[in-house]
Design an enzyme around this catalytic site. Structure first.
Site, PDB file in Angstrom:
ATOM      1  N   ASP A  52       0.829  -1.208   0.000  1.00 62.43           N
ATOM      2  CA  ASP A  52       0.000   0.000   0.000  1.00 62.43           C
ATOM      3  C   ASP A  52       0.863   1.258   0.000  1.00 62.43           C
ATOM      4  O   ASP A  52       2.061   1.209   0.266  1.00 62.43           O
ATOM      5  CB  ASP A  52      -0.916   0.008   1.229  1.00 62.43           C
ATOM      6  N   GLU A  76       0.139  -1.417   5.566  1.00 65.18           N
ATOM      7  CA  GLU A  76       1.183  -1.036   6.525  1.00 65.18           C
ATOM      8  C   GLU A  76       1.017   0.408   6.958  1.00 65.18           C
ATOM      9  O   GLU A  76       1.284   0.771   8.095  1.00 65.18           O
ATOM     10  CB  GLU A  76       2.566  -1.255   5.898  1.00 65.18           C
TER      11      GLU A  76
END
Ligand SMILES: [Zn+2]
Length: 387
Positions: free
Chosen positions: A78, A144
């Protein structure tokens, strides 16, 4: 299918948006990135497993070879959200200027996956399952940047058994062996609103908050006098009173007041314990003011991360990079991989200075040395020869 070149891989990964955000209107699935990586790695002979950790959010575990040990190269799929209008070029299209590849996630950290794939290619020409004595695992995690649910889910599943893990966050190719934890909390005080002309008509949440903040600052002084780690640029734990909202009018007694603050603990300090200590110290203050008080986490706490300085993985990374291991101020998925029993270090191309910024880039001169370092690690931990 032919494997795209390193440059094409970075372009495709960046062209597949995968923003993670606590704001639901900005949050996206990371499926596109996972599918790209799964396609390339299974084409190269990896056994792949996609793990759904939340609706639309996936981890990928790709394994080449078998056995209990080996090496994990780990990254998150991400990115943070971006302010597109502040970018000089389209954040989702790789643009090369001045020997740099610009794009959202170029250094933090989609570029790392392409670098890892580039690093492993020469080993595939060898006989056997790449001639590996121990497996090579590419791990790609979800979310994350906000909740770390990908790494948390993985830690709970206890799925990975490899002995060594390197997380390729942008560290300018310096090995990082410790970082602080992060805990962000909210604190709500509820008193009683009333007309300001007569204090007896209400009970001020703001005045109670004043005492609570004083107590928090004295708590900060306590922990700072007790804990210090000279390896960090800021050597003590920090506590920042970040924002406050309360009341509505000068002639009303303030009925409700909310504070948000963060606490960055050093390795060796326990978030849950700190949280309980704050609760314990603030409760009597609230009672003295006769207000209702709630302390709550704004998102799940991230533990501090540390390693024994003598660890073999640290020494190998120091030798391969030519740099001593350092400490950083940002948090990673390191503690969650460690929880699974892996020796874990943070080491990757690109600089954290460019992460989470408009015009994020990966400097081209980081790529070649990063590939060389990862090849050294693969040799050392999967082929068991001297790096
Ligand atoms: Zn990152």
């Amino acid at each position: 299918m032919a494997l795209p070149s390193l440059r094409q891989q970075i372009e495709q990964l960046i062209a597949s948006p995968s923003v993670s955000c606590t704001r639901a209107d900005l949050d996206m699935s990371n499926r596109g990135v996972i599918e790209l990586l799964e396609g390339w790695l299974s084409h190269l002979g990896f056994a792949t497993e996609v793990m759904e950790v939340a609706p639309g959010k996936y981890n990928l575990i790709a394994t080449l070879g078998s056995g209990p040990g080996g090496l994990v190269l780990s990254g998150h799929t991400d990115t943070v959200p971006c302010n597109e209008e502040k970018w000089q070029s389209n954040p989702f299209r790789v643009t090369e200027r001045d020997q740099k590849l610009y794009g959202l996630g170029s250094c933090d950290m989609k570029g790392f996956f392409a670098v890892a794939i580039e690093a492993l290619l020469p080993f595939l020409q060898q006989p056997g399952p790449a001639g590996f004595k121990e497996p090579l695992i590419i791990l790609a995690t979800a979310d994350e940047e906000c909740s770390m649910i990908g790494a948390r889910a993985l830690a709970e599943s206890g799925r990975l058994k490899a002995r060594k893990a390197v997380i390729g966050e942008p560290t300018s190719l310096r090995p990082i062996y410790q970082h602080k934890g992060i805990m962000m909390n909210g604190l709500r005080i509820t008193g009683q609103a009333g007309h300001s002309s007569n204090p007896a008509l209400g009970n001020s949440a703001m005045e109670a908050m004043h005492s609570v903040m004083t107590e928090l600052m004295s708590f900060r002084q306590d922990i700072q006098s007790r804990y210090c780690n000279a390896d960090f640029a800021v050597q003590v734990p920090t506590l920042n009173l970040g924002c406050i909202h309360g009341g509505d009018n000068p002639n009303r007694i303030c009925g409700q007041c909310e504070l948000e603050f963060d606490l960055r603990a050093l390795p060796g300090m326990d978030n849950d314990e700190l949280f309980a200590q704050m609760q314990q110290r603030l409760q009597p203050v609230a009672e003295r003011h006769n207000v209702k008080f709630e302390l709550y986490p704004l998102f799940p706490h991230i533990p501090a991360f540390s390693n024994q300085r003598e660890l073999e993985l640290i020494q190998t990374c120091e030798r391969l990079t030519g740099h001593s291991a350092e400490s950083v101020a940002f948090a990673t998925e390191g503690p969650f991989l460690q929880k699974m029993g892996m020796e874990t270090l943070i080491l990757g191309p690109g600089s954290i200075d460019q992460a989470h910024q408009p015009d994020e880039f990966l400097a081209l001169d980081q790529i070649e040395p990063a590939v060389r370092i990862l090849r050294g690690l693969i040799k050392r931990y999967c082929l068991q020869t001297e790096a």
